[in-house]
Design a protein around this motif. Sequence first.
Motif, PDB file in Angstrom:
ATOM      1  N   ILE A  64     -18.917  -2.628  -0.437  1.00 38.75           N
ATOM      2  CA  ILE A  64     -17.936  -3.559   0.671  1.00 38.75           C
ATOM      3  C   ILE A  64     -16.884  -3.373   0.219  1.00 38.75           C
ATOM      4  O   ILE A  64     -15.853  -3.753   0.354  1.00 38.75           O
ATOM      5  N   LEU A  65     -17.336  -3.811  -1.415  1.00 35.56           N
ATOM      6  CA  LEU A  65     -16.055  -4.490  -2.323  1.00 35.56           C
ATOM      7  C   LEU A  65     -15.131  -2.802  -2.529  1.00 35.56           C
ATOM      8  O   LEU A  65     -13.997  -3.260  -2.357  1.00 35.56           O
ATOM      9  N   SER A  66     -15.338  -1.680  -3.223  1.00 39.35           N
ATOM     10  CA  SER A  66     -15.298  -0.687  -3.409  1.00 39.35           C
ATOM     11  C   SER A  66     -14.467  -0.256  -2.174  1.00 39.35           C
ATOM     12  O   SER A  66     -13.167   0.014  -1.816  1.00 39.35           O
ATOM     13  N   GLU A  67     -14.941  -0.855  -0.616  1.00 38.21           N
ATOM     14  CA  GLU A  67     -14.158   0.018   0.827  1.00 38.21           C
ATOM     15  C   GLU A  67     -12.757  -0.645   0.638  1.00 38.21           C
ATOM     16  O   GLU A  67     -11.650  -0.672   0.406  1.00 38.21           O
ATOM     17  N   LEU A  68     -13.368  -2.289   0.280  1.00 38.64           N
ATOM     18  CA  LEU A  68     -11.720  -2.741   0.787  1.00 38.64           C
ATOM     19  C   LEU A  68     -10.956  -3.050  -0.065  1.00 38.64           C
ATOM     20  O   LEU A  68      -9.803  -2.905  -0.015  1.00 38.64           O
ATOM     21  N   ASN A  69     -11.119  -2.743  -1.649  1.00 39.58           N
ATOM     22  CA  ASN A  69     -10.277  -2.214  -2.816  1.00 39.58           C
ATOM     23  C   ASN A  69      -9.304  -0.875  -2.449  1.00 39.58           C
ATOM     24  O   ASN A  69      -8.191  -0.613  -2.397  1.00 39.58           O
ATOM     25  N   ALA A  70     -10.133  -0.359  -1.622  1.00 42.70           N
ATOM     26  CA  ALA A  70      -9.466   1.266  -1.719  1.00 42.70           C
ATOM     27  C   ALA A  70      -8.377   0.871  -0.385  1.00 42.70           C
ATOM     28  O   ALA A  70      -7.856   1.677  -0.386  1.00 42.70           O
ATOM     29  N   ASP A  71      -9.095   0.233   0.322  1.00 39.89           N
ATOM     30  CA  ASP A  71      -8.224  -0.012   1.642  1.00 39.89           C
ATOM     31  C   ASP A  71      -6.715  -1.086   1.282  1.00 39.89           C
ATOM     32  O   ASP A  71      -5.341  -0.669   1.612  1.00 39.89           O
ATOM     33  N   VAL A  72      -7.117  -1.548   0.465  1.00 41.78           N
ATOM     34  CA  VAL A  72      -5.725  -2.600  -0.041  1.00 41.78           C
ATOM     35  C   VAL A  72      -4.803  -1.695  -0.491  1.00 41.78           C
ATOM     36  O   VAL A  72      -3.472  -1.777  -0.848  1.00 41.78           O
ATOM     37  N   ARG A  73      -5.404  -0.875  -1.655  1.00 44.90           N
ATOM     38  CA  ARG A  73      -4.761   0.217  -2.531  1.00 44.90           C
ATOM     39  C   ARG A  73      -3.341   1.211  -2.550  1.00 44.90           C
ATOM     40  O   ARG A  73      -2.978   1.393  -2.142  1.00 44.90           O
ATOM     41  N   LYS A  74      -3.949   1.545  -0.722  1.00 44.61           N
ATOM     42  CA  LYS A  74      -3.195   2.388   0.396  1.00 44.61           C
ATOM     43  C   LYS A  74      -2.666   1.404   0.672  1.00 44.61           C
ATOM     44  O   LYS A  74      -1.385   2.332   0.959  1.00 44.61           O
ATOM     45  N   ALA A  75      -2.386   0.708   1.236  1.00 42.77           N
ATOM     46  CA  ALA A  75      -1.928  -0.512   1.429  1.00 42.77           C
ATOM     47  C   ALA A  75      -0.574  -0.451   1.151  1.00 42.77           C
ATOM     48  O   ALA A  75       1.164  -0.830   1.107  1.00 42.77           O
ATOM     49  N   LEU A  76      -0.393  -1.361  -0.099  1.00 38.05           N
ATOM     50  CA  LEU A  76      -0.006  -1.308  -1.130  1.00 38.05           C
ATOM     51  C   LEU A  76       1.407  -0.281  -1.674  1.00 38.05           C
ATOM     52  O   LEU A  76       2.019  -0.454  -2.041  1.00 38.05           O
ATOM     53  N   ALA A  77       0.147   0.574  -1.584  1.00 35.76           N
ATOM     54  CA  ALA A  77       0.908   2.142  -1.928  1.00 35.76           C
ATOM     55  C   ALA A  77       2.313   2.456  -0.766  1.00 35.76           C
ATOM     56  O   ALA A  77       3.481   3.116  -1.718  1.00 35.76           O
ATOM     57  N   THR A  78       1.787   2.226   0.379  1.00 37.06           N
ATOM     58  CA  THR A  78       2.696   2.401   1.261  1.00 37.06           C
ATOM     59  C   THR A  78       3.405   1.224   1.627  1.00 37.06           C
ATOM     60  O   THR A  78       4.518   1.491   2.378  1.00 37.06           O
ATOM     61  N   SER A  79       3.629   0.407   0.328  1.00 34.37           N
ATOM     62  CA  SER A  79       4.777  -0.930   1.283  1.00 34.37           C
ATOM     63  C   SER A  79       6.085  -0.690   0.454  1.00 34.37           C
ATOM     64  O   SER A  79       6.081  -0.855  -1.323  1.00 34.37           O
ATOM     65  N   ARG A  80       7.250  -1.003   0.282  1.00 35.00           N
ATOM     66  CA  ARG A  80       8.183  -1.087  -0.102  1.00 35.00           C
ATOM     67  C   ARG A  80       8.614  -2.630  -1.149  1.00 35.00           C
ATOM     68  O   ARG A  80       9.709  -2.840  -1.195  1.00 35.00           O
ATOM     69  N   THR A  81       8.794  -4.023  -0.498  1.00 39.29           N
ATOM     70  CA  THR A  81       9.021  -5.026  -0.662  1.00 39.29           C
ATOM     71  C   THR A  81       7.875  -5.938  -0.973  1.00 39.29           C
ATOM     72  O   THR A  81       6.828  -5.663  -0.315  1.00 39.29           O
ATOM     73  N   ALA A  82       8.353  -6.678  -1.959  1.00 42.26           N
ATOM     74  CA  ALA A  82       7.442  -7.763  -1.864  1.00 42.26           C
ATOM     75  C   ALA A  82       6.862  -8.298  -0.775  1.00 42.26           C
ATOM     76  O   ALA A  82       5.392  -9.096  -0.450  1.00 42.26           O
TER      77      ALA A  82
END
Length: 197
Positions: A64-82
Amino acid sequence: MPKLGMPPLRRRALIDAAIMTIGERGTLDVTMSEIAGRAGVSSALAHHYFGAKDGLLQATMRHILSELNADVRKALATSRTARERVSAVIAVNFSATQFQPEIIAAWLAFYVEAQKSQPLRRLLRVYARRLHSNLMSGLTGLMPRPEAERVAEAIAALIDGLYIRRALKDGTPNATSAVALVEDYLETKLLQHKKPA
């Protein structure tokens, strides 16, 4: 002769079955036989892959933690601003993959069990540190660090609290209202920070 990919597939099937069984029961008080039956494998095979039930429960929490972490990393990779970074972390925690009844119930059960299980407590600490770090990666660009620390702690508490409240209710989780509640808090803090002293 068994297929090369069967052990990982069976492990994953057992983890998915554990999530579903824990989710239905709302407790970790389930047996390896129940989980194995749901996964379509023997209890002996479940023990072979994970040892005791605690091994399967820890593997389930790590998954569960691994899936959450992977989803967060993907979302952060496309975030342009703070600001986008903070919103991405909030949104992922309430995404369709994460904020579903079985996962919510599993989180609540793991929180309860962590009171007496050191391995589960350690995993929950990893989750808390990651959440804090991910929130801080955006918040420090929006406000001074001491304020960012407080806001990150409050957002984490809101996320955890909304999971707990959701676990105690019937019906489909409403991710939109959960995100809106956390975003409202964040926006209030950002507006306070922009006000002249």
